[in-house]
Design an enzyme around this catalytic site. Structure first.
Site, PDB file in Angstrom:
ATOM      1  CB  CYS A   7      36.548  58.487  12.011  1.00 45.04           C
ATOM      2  SG  CYS A   7      34.986  58.289  11.152  1.00 45.04           S
ATOM      3  CB  CYS A  79      32.512  60.155  11.154  1.00 45.89           C
ATOM      4  SG  CYS A  79      32.941  59.522  12.772  1.00 45.89           S
ATOM      5  CB  CYS A  87      37.997  64.693  23.509  1.00 47.76           C
ATOM      6  SG  CYS A  87      38.064  64.894  21.729  1.00 47.76           S
TER       7      CYS A  87
END
Length: 159
Positions: A7, A79, A87
């Protein structure tokens, strides 16, 4: 198998996910949580909620995804903003899924309304983690496409 719950702030939903997963997971499965822009502190209400459920948060802290102690096999974003982020490259071809949950720490209202929002987020995350752990994990570890399909399906479970 290492699961990263991600998140943006790593203070509430990802913390709840990490703690619940580690509380329920079989041997050999471990969760960590992190944030792309960690707040540096854990949400006090989330910590109190987990304590009330008998779930340990000892040694947990808000951390960046740039400084993970292990490379995850699976990344679960909890989220919406984290779901849209790329990433870090060092994670490699990690399996990603999105289990979006409304942030209870942003709820404004009475004490009862805020507590209800935390309970709802906890219930949704716990239901999804229980569904994840109920999968035939040994069988699915060898079939990334099928595992991804199952994880994506779980992301739609409500409590």
């Amino acid at each position: 198998m290492n699961v990263l719950f991600l998140c943006t702030g790593n203070s509430c939903r990802s913390l709840i996910s990490e703690a619940v997963f580690n509380h329920l997971a079989p041997a050999g499965w471990h969760a960590i949580s992190a944030g792309s822009q960690p707040t540096g502190k854990l949400n006090e209400r989330a910590l109190a909620l987990l304590a009330s459920k008998g779930i340990s948060t000892e040694d947990y802290y808000s951390k960046s995804w740039d400084k993970l102690p292990v490379t995850p096999d699976i990344v679960v974003t909890v989220c919406a903003s984290a779901a849209g982020e790329t990433c870090p490259a060092y994670l490699g071809p990690v399996l990603r899924t999105h289990w979006g949950v409304e942030d209870p720490s942003h709820v404004v209202g009475t004490e009862e309304e805020i507590s209800a929002a935390f309970e709802k987020a906890y219930a949704i995350l716990r239901a999804r983690i229980e569904a994840f752990l109920a999968l035939p994990l040994d069988e699915l570890k060898g079939d990334r496409a099928k595992l991804k399909t199952e994880l994506d399906r779980i992301g739609h479970i409500e409590a």
